[in-house]
Scaffold this active site. Structure first.
Site, PDB file in Angstrom:
ATOM      1  N   THR B  99       0.912  -1.198  -0.092  1.00 54.65           N
ATOM      2  CA  THR B  99      -0.186  -0.209  -0.114  1.00 54.65           C
ATOM      3  C   THR B  99       0.880   0.885   0.032  1.00 54.65           C
ATOM      4  OG1 THR B  99      -1.734  -0.959   0.991  1.00 54.65           O
ATOM      5  CG2 THR B  99      -1.825   1.308   1.296  1.00 54.65           C
ATOM      6  N   LYS B 180      -7.081   1.969  -3.537  1.00 51.87           N
ATOM      7  CA  LYS B 180      -6.852   1.220  -2.270  1.00 51.87           C
ATOM      8  C   LYS B 180      -6.715   2.358  -1.078  1.00 51.87           C
ATOM      9  CE  LYS B 180      -4.709  -1.216   0.959  1.00 51.87           C
ATOM     10  NZ  LYS B 180      -4.901  -2.669   1.823  1.00 51.87           N
ATOM     11  N   LYS B 249       0.091   4.506   9.180  1.00 53.85           N
ATOM     12  CA  LYS B 249       1.103   5.009   7.833  1.00 53.85           C
ATOM     13  C   LYS B 249      -0.228   5.228   6.777  1.00 53.85           C
ATOM     14  CE  LYS B 249       1.941   1.601   4.958  1.00 53.85           C
ATOM     15  NZ  LYS B 249       1.682   1.094   3.786  1.00 53.85           N
TER      16      LYS B 249
END
Lengths: 443, 443
Positions: B99, B180, B249
């Site tokens: 990601t 995503k 994150k």
């Protein structure tokens, strides 16, 4: 012996002690009551008369002031078997200065009639300004009452307030408390903002005194920042002067009231959740300036600022953080006032200079009021600059993994104004135009 | 010896280990690389081949998958002197499943051309579904790439994903990562919501298992709730399966990206600040299910629910809290997708069933998309019921002094819809209509 009227006084905390001793200095015989014996001692040393019974403190007093911390404290003091209301002489004037929900102030008036004391002249008169101004007799006071009660009690309110700082709010009992609540939304946000700013600064490696010197001369100034800094810089939190539980109580009244009238008190809710977190850490009785410990366990005045060109730009980030928060808090308070029908110009006059005051409230508040009162179209009031500056502060905080509860929420409110980035859009986010107008009511 | 193509694999963490061993089970010779020796051991025991050099893991591999935690890990692995890109054979297919920001995925493509490896077929293909589905080869995968690259790599993506769960997103490299990220806004909010719900429940005196049993069959269901509960109920946080730093994150990428396109990612920002607070407590490496410790230090499964009629109404408050949060998180994610031009029906198909899924997303998401695509007018989609229910939960939390970071923020978004309390107004608060449309770009 003094020829000035005798006054009864219940509640000798930080604020009450200042107010009561000021009245003593003005030559009034003042009889004080408090449940905490050392406060009574202190009041005696300052020339007051102590009373260990509420009834005795009220007997034969034509004027009586209640300055306890909350309505759960006021209720038994007023209406207990040995309470104030029963003991007051015929036609006395009773002034409730505590910060309470307006619905509570109204319930006191009702209950007095219910117990056959409709003869008492009652004034709902919360105050603002902090312990220093309480002791100087230069508070701001927001008073609501019948004309008859105000006629009797006004001189006493004037005795405790600065010239021009007694605000008689239209609407009778409850109106003063409503005004105070709207003012407290600023206070509740800005108290947390002080700690968030010092915490962010500490993590940037800035010295607390440097931050203070920069902020107080900047657009990021607030009354709270200047006031609380005195304790932040000395770690004077135990107990300090104003416990976390005090502002949490006010924040709770505001958000509960807001929910009941479908008003989104966004930043104030953020502050309330963080105050709850502080309670969880056992800091409820500590001064609210100690919230900075959520960010750093080191004293902020012990940090050595980096002595580079970097320092100035970092200080500016702290100023921009506060400026952004204060701008949105002004929109939130003024929108709430509009939503519940409080006179906006009076709020402006009051708050610029009271504990909720900030440079941004002064600068932008007038413009916001013009927009809401349809006197201005908000043209030229573009928030782009503030948004971009706050964005840089939030970017930096993210980089150093520093929580900015208020800063990030304020930025989102500014971003949500869309490409126009205008005051009009900022106020619309609080839906004042389409809002349910209604009286503030809490049980 | 297997006749299936050999695959190189870098990054044998919770997700990567599952994916790589699944490919082994499907009969592929898989050469794995990780900096953590015990992971290599484990991979060997599962039938994989270990490599202690990135270059060796990539030599002669026509297919290579990178599943490290972040772009700062991917960059040296790909472009270091002894890295993957240099070692891959001519015309290899390289799939980045980590990601990352879409701008990073695009920079990889540029840099490969820059270092003379324009021959490599590159696919940007982040995944979702958790370690269990990774190991089963039933992930959801969001892939963006050139048609030529997709033609070569599609079979491998299908090998790792469930039937119908490979989403090829239009837009080439970066489109998969964009999708995503929008999905992760749901994940980032809902992970904190799990702990906020269990924490609120604990303070209400509810047993964790009772909460689980109630929520999973209710409107308050989310994929995250069902998934994380397995660890919450066992206090399996050390290290658990998904560290706070991982979702932090992602939250950071989302809020940074949002700021850069002037989108107010309100609830996600709230979650991010609370994740920062968890870091401050030293919980970064612990499982994110352990965030419930912000509310209670007792194991939630050790609490004995009060066995009265009270219990059912308290459980309902927890359901209503989650329902309200999930409703607003759906609006936030769908608005962001619209703002940055991601195909909304594809997002809906993807997210209903992936890690960001929730009952409210399923129920209200389709309606929201119709409104944004101007196919529906939102008539009949009135939020009044949800607002009133969430209000009761927030009232109760205030009474017991329990912070609801997300719950109070979600309620304010619902209140800000004004008297209409409609989905249209909820979406407008995210300013999609007037928003700056733009590609997601982060450096």
């Amino acid at each position: 012996m003094s020829t000035k009227p005798a006054i009864g006084f219940c509640g000798l905390g930080a604020m009450g002690m200042g107010m009561a001793t000021h009245l003593v200095k003005q030559g009034h015989p003042v009889t004080g009551f408090d449940v905490y014996a050392p406060s009574l001692e202190k009041f005696c040393s300052a020339g007051g008369t102590r009373s260990t019974s509420l009834a005795a403190s009220a007997a034969d007093k034509a004027f009586y002031i209640v300055m306890v911390a909350s309505s759960p404290q006021a209720q038994p003091a007023l209406f207990g078997a040995d309470g104030i209301v029963k003991a007051l002489p015929q036609g006395a004037t009773l002034i409730l200065c505590s910060t309470v929900a307006s619905s509570y102030a109204r319930s006191v008036e009702r209950e007095m009639r219910g117990v056959g004391r409709g003869d008492v002249f009652f004034i709902d008169a919360p105050v603002s300004g902090g312990a220093g101004r309480a002791a100087d007799g230069t508070l701001s006071i927001m008073a609501g009452a019948s004309a008859a009660a105000l006629e009797r009690g006004k001189w006493l309110l004037e005795e405790m307030s600065a010239p021009g700082k007694l605000f008689v709010v239209d609407g009778g009992i409850g109106a003063g408390s409503n005004m105070k609540m709207v003012h407290q939304i600023l206070a509740a946000i800005q108290i947390l903002a002080v700690s968030e700013a010092y915490g962010f600064a500490a993590r940037l490696g800035l010295n607390g005194q440097d931050v203070f010197d920069k902020v107080v001369k900047s657009q990021g100034w607030s009354w709270m920042f200047e006031n609380r800094s005195q304790r932040t810089l000395k770690e004077d939190y135990f107990p300090g002067a104003s416990a976390v539980t005090i502002i949490l109580k006010d924040a709770g009244i505001i958000t509960y009231m807001s929910r009941s009238v479908n008003f989104p008190s966004k930043l104030c809710s953020v502050a309330e959740q963080v105050y709850f977190s502080a309670l969880d850490r056992g800091w409820g009785a500590n001064d609210d300036a100690g919230l900075v410990r959520l960010w750093t366990s080191n004293p902020v005045s012990s940090i050595s600022s980096t002595e580079t060109s970097d320092k100035e730009s970092k200080l500016q980030l702290v100023v921009d953080l506060l400026t952004g928060i204060h701008l949105v808090s002004a929109a939130e308070a003024i929108s709430l006032a509009h939503h519940v029908g409080i006179p906006l110009p009076q709020l402006y006059e009051l708050a610029c200079d009271a504990a909720g005051g900030s440079e941004m409230f002064k600068q932008a508040g007038g413009n916001m009021i013009e927009i809401l009162e349809k006197k201005g179209d908000g043209t030229g009031s573009v928030l782009g600059g503030y948004t971009e500056k706050l964005k840089l502060a939030v970017d930096k905080a993210q980089e150093i993994k520093c929580p900015l509860f208020l800063g990030s929420a304020a930025l989102n409110e500014l971003l949500a104004t869309g490409p126009e980035l205008s005051l009009v859009k900022l106020l619309e986010a609080y839906r004042v135009a389409g809002g349910v107008q209604g009286e503030i009511e809490i049980q």
